[in-house]
Design an enzyme around this catalytic site. Sequence first.
Site, mmCIF file in Angstrom:
data_model
loop_
_atom_site.group_PDB
_atom_site.id
_atom_site.type_symbol
_atom_site.label_atom_id
_atom_site.label_comp_id
_atom_site.label_asym_id
_atom_site.label_seq_id
_atom_site.Cartn_x
_atom_site.Cartn_y
_atom_site.Cartn_z
ATOM 1 N N GLN A 36 0.820 -1.209 0.000
ATOM 2 C CA GLN A 36 0.000 0.000 0.000
ATOM 3 C C GLN A 36 0.856 1.261 0.000
ATOM 4 O O GLN A 36 0.568 2.229 0.687
ATOM 5 C CB GLN A 36 -0.943 -0.008 1.212
ATOM 6 C CG GLN A 36 -1.916 -1.162 1.171
ATOM 7 C CD GLN A 36 -2.841 -1.190 2.365
ATOM 8 O OE1 GLN A 36 -2.936 -0.242 3.137
ATOM 9 N NE2 GLN A 36 -3.546 -2.296 2.527
ATOM 10 N N CYS A 37 1.893 1.264 -0.799
ATOM 11 C CA CYS A 37 2.869 2.352 -0.863
ATOM 12 C C CYS A 37 2.786 3.006 -2.244
ATOM 13 O O CYS A 37 2.436 2.353 -3.225
ATOM 14 C CB CYS A 37 4.264 1.757 -0.637
ATOM 15 S SG CYS A 37 5.639 2.893 -0.816
ATOM 16 N N GLY A 38 3.129 4.265 -2.311
ATOM 17 C CA GLY A 38 3.192 4.930 -3.602
ATOM 18 C C GLY A 38 4.200 4.286 -4.541
ATOM 19 O O GLY A 38 4.128 4.438 -5.759
ATOM 20 N N LEU A 39 5.156 3.537 -3.979
ATOM 21 C CA LEU A 39 6.172 2.855 -4.784
ATOM 22 C C LEU A 39 5.787 1.416 -5.126
ATOM 23 O O LEU A 39 6.536 0.726 -5.827
ATOM 24 C CB LEU A 39 7.518 2.873 -4.049
ATOM 25 C CG LEU A 39 8.073 4.261 -3.712
ATOM 26 C CD1 LEU A 39 9.348 4.143 -2.886
ATOM 27 C CD2 LEU A 39 8.315 5.068 -4.964
ATOM 28 N N THR A 40 4.624 0.952 -4.663
ATOM 29 C CA THR A 40 4.197 -0.427 -4.903
ATOM 30 C C THR A 40 4.238 -0.826 -6.378
ATOM 31 O O THR A 40 4.587 -1.973 -6.681
ATOM 32 C CB THR A 40 2.797 -0.665 -4.295
ATOM 33 O OG1 THR A 40 2.886 -0.452 -2.878
ATOM 34 C CG2 THR A 40 2.291 -2.062 -4.562
#
Length: 182
Positions: A36-40
């Site tokens: 659930q990360c912007g980098l996922t």
Amino acid sequence: MTDSLASIALTRIDGSADTLGAHAGNVLLVVNVASQCGLTPQYEGLEALYQAKAGDGFEVLGFPANDFGAQEPGTHEEIAQFCKVNYGVSFPLFAKADVTGPAKQPLYAALTQAIPEKQGPAAEMRERLTGFGITPTQDPEVLWNFEKFLIGRDGNVVARFAPGITPDDPALVSAVEAELAK
């Protein structure tokens, strides 16, 4: 592989035992991951790099961690399902564990000790995190999700990349290819 790294006990996401020693002779990209990360979306690039280079003796090893912004809250089953369904991940995933702070898993203690500073845009990421009201970690700690450690065929940690360095970044790809050529 250095004895200290090779012998660290690891647990796969399915609960089975593993060690880096079981991957000896391969070039390894160790990445702390989160769903659930912007980098996922980097999962897509990691899988593409893995597929492109696996035949040459390259592996991506994914280590889910909930250290940063609680961005990996799922169970092992939920994480494995998310990775498979959304990104077709076929590289090995490991049990969720801390990668920073006093409870950090032994593998990450060894990796950050081996290379205390990361390559890439860490300063920009720290500024962004501060702008969101988050106090970022400082080297040698892992900065955020999707930080990458490259381990050569000989078992030595040879490079460390900031989270913003994507799997298709020329610096990362060329480092992987240089290690595969050895």
